[in-house]
Design a protein around this motif. Structure first.
Motif, short mmCIF file in Angstrom:
data_model
loop_
_atom_site.label_atom_id
_atom_site.label_comp_id
_atom_site.label_asym_id
_atom_site.label_seq_id
_atom_site.Cartn_x
_atom_site.Cartn_y
_atom_site.Cartn_z
N VAL A 220 0.62 -1.19 0.03
CA VAL A 220 -0.11 0.05 0.13
C VAL A 220 0.78 1.17 -0.10
N ASP A 221 2.00 1.29 0.78
CA ASP A 221 2.96 2.33 0.72
C ASP A 221 3.45 2.52 -0.65
N GLY A 222 3.64 1.46 -1.48
CA GLY A 222 4.42 1.64 -2.66
C GLY A 222 3.44 2.04 -3.74
N VAL A 223 2.09 1.91 -3.66
CA VAL A 223 1.18 2.62 -4.38
C VAL A 223 1.07 4.08 -4.07
N ALA A 224 0.94 4.47 -2.91
CA ALA A 224 1.00 5.96 -2.38
C ALA A 224 2.21 6.49 -2.92
N GLU A 225 3.55 6.08 -3.00
CA GLU A 225 4.51 6.70 -3.37
C GLU A 225 4.57 6.69 -5.07
N LYS A 232 3.91 14.12 -10.00
CA LYS A 232 5.23 14.93 -10.19
C LYS A 232 5.21 14.97 -11.91
N LEU A 233 5.02 14.13 -12.43
CA LEU A 233 5.17 14.04 -14.02
C LEU A 233 3.84 14.52 -14.78
N GLU A 234 2.91 14.92 -13.91
CA GLU A 234 1.55 15.72 -14.45
C GLU A 234 0.59 14.74 -15.00
N TYR A 235 0.73 13.45 -14.52
CA TYR A 235 -0.40 12.68 -14.99
C TYR A 235 -1.48 12.42 -13.84
N PRO A 236 -2.67 12.29 -14.31
CA PRO A 236 -3.67 12.47 -13.40
C PRO A 236 -3.93 11.05 -12.50
N ILE A 237 -4.32 11.05 -11.43
CA ILE A 237 -4.67 9.68 -10.87
C ILE A 237 -6.06 9.48 -10.77
N ARG A 238 -6.36 8.47 -11.80
CA ARG A 238 -7.68 7.79 -12.01
C ARG A 238 -7.90 6.35 -11.43
N PRO A 239 -9.24 6.01 -11.28
CA PRO A 239 -10.50 7.07 -11.04
C PRO A 239 -10.33 7.79 -10.01
N PHE A 287 7.62 1.43 -16.17
CA PHE A 287 7.32 2.27 -14.97
C PHE A 287 8.67 2.70 -14.41
N GLU A 288 9.86 2.11 -14.28
CA GLU A 288 11.12 2.21 -13.83
C GLU A 288 11.50 3.54 -14.67
N GLU A 289 11.29 3.46 -15.95
CA GLU A 289 11.85 4.40 -16.84
C GLU A 289 11.17 5.84 -16.24
N LEU A 290 9.70 5.94 -15.87
CA LEU A 290 9.12 7.12 -15.53
C LEU A 290 9.62 7.49 -14.29
N LYS A 291 9.80 6.48 -13.25
CA LYS A 291 10.55 6.74 -11.85
C LYS A 291 11.86 7.43 -12.10
N GLN A 292 12.52 6.97 -12.85
CA GLN A 292 13.99 7.78 -13.15
C GLN A 292 13.89 8.93 -13.84
N LYS A 293 12.90 9.36 -14.77
CA LYS A 293 12.55 10.51 -15.33
C LYS A 293 12.20 11.49 -14.17
N ALA A 294 11.36 11.12 -13.20
CA ALA A 294 10.81 11.98 -12.17
C ALA A 294 11.97 12.07 -10.83
N GLY A 295 13.04 11.42 -10.86
CA GLY A 295 13.92 11.43 -9.87
C GLY A 295 13.32 11.58 -8.32
N VAL A 296 12.47 10.63 -7.99
CA VAL A 296 11.92 10.85 -6.67
C VAL A 296 12.25 9.45 -5.83
#
Length: 315
Positions: A220-225, A232-239, A287-296
């Protein structure tokens, strides 16, 4: 309507069964022994939760030719397989395409279909809430009372003609459609939701029922992260409300814990993960590519991911 289901896994077979209830001419693209089984015995599905079995007479093909024209094509492949068939879908003359299932690069998929096509294409994205497996000439399908699909355009509404074609296909079926305007955000949010559980599943050798409360808390913590990363990458969280659900962690941890202890956890999560390592690995890499792009920093996510390295090779 003349409809092709491109892919004969659990999702595609359940979708074909549902569409057969309407006034549709349904064809499934299937190959090998499974095609022969459908041709000889019909499409047999054991509906696990409903305690009954259905049998439909469905046409099959082995190959989609350029001039095979359908009113709708539903592509129901695992994500890694779907990427491979995009050129064939693009070259076919049919106009309305629905890509169903996990997808980390929906924008790329839409672009590839449109750029490689000689006809004007309209592309929708969908996700059907069905799990299960194939065994002994039949599908074991787990789903709610009414099979459901979240469906919509990449980042906008579908055209009225496209939407009406989809609605017509599902008339008299009892199938539940939930319309979503931003399927890119929805699909990335869904990947954020399923990957931590997949990592946990692989760390437990696909015996998810062994998960502890502490491991569920970590998922659950992983999903929240992941939600924070996507924002941060300006994607909306849906639904709508998905992000808030994971912020209220005690409630979500409890519901997820009980789910993994039930047959739903076994057939919807564990069984799928066991048969879809290549798909989960492809989702993980994107997903890892997005994570690296966001740098979080995502410590819970990273810990879960490291536990799956033996199977996914993501170390």
């Amino acid at each position: 309507m003349k409809i092709l289901i491109y892919g004969a896994g659990v999702i595609g077979c359940e979708l074909a069964h549902e569409l057969c209830k309407g006034k549709n001419d349904v064809t499934i693209l299937a190959r090998g022994n499974w095609k022969r089984s459908i041709d000889q015995k019909g499409l047999v599905i054991r509906h696990y939760g409903q305690l009954h079995t259905t049998k439909d007479s469905v046409k099959t093909i082995e190959e989609l030719k350029m001039d095979d024209k359908y009113d709708l094509i539903f592509v129901t492949m695992q994500y890694n397989q779907m990427l491979d068939v995009l050129p064939q879908i693009a070259k076919n003359v049919s106009r309305y395409i629905v890509l169903v299932g996990n997808n980390m690069t929906p924008s790329y998929c839409q672009q590839q279909i449109r750029n490689q096509s000689d006809v004007q294409k309209e592309v929708a994205f969908g996700f059907q809430g069905t799990g299960g497996y194939r065994k002994s000439g039949k599908v074991i399908s787990m789903h709610s009372l009414h099979v459901e699909m979240t469906i919509g355009g990449l980042m906008d509404h579908l055209t009225s003609n496209f939407q009406n074609s989809i609605l017509t296909a599902f008339e008299s079926t009892g199938y539940k459609l939930t319309w979503e305007q931003n399927m890119e955000g929805w699909l990335l949010s869904h990947a954020a939701h399923i990957l931590p559980t997949a990592y946990l599943c692989y760390s437990l050798d696909c015996h998810l029922r062994r998960a502890s409360k502490e491991q569920i808390r970590l998922a659950v913590d992983g999903v929240a992260e992941a939600h924070r990363m996507l924002k941060k990458l300006e994607y909306p969280i849906r639904p709508e409300g998905e992000e808030e659900t994971y912020q209220e962690k005690r409630k979500k941890q409890k519901s997820l814990y009980w789910m993994v202890k039930t047959p739903a956890g076994k057939y919807v999560i564990s069984t799928h993960c066991a048969h879809a390592v290549a798909e989960m690995t492809a989702l993980d890499q994107k997903f890892e590519e997005l994570k690296q792009k966001a740098g979080v920093s995502m410590p819970a996510w990273d810990k879960l991911r490291a536990g799956a390295a033996t199977i996914m090779g993501n170390g």
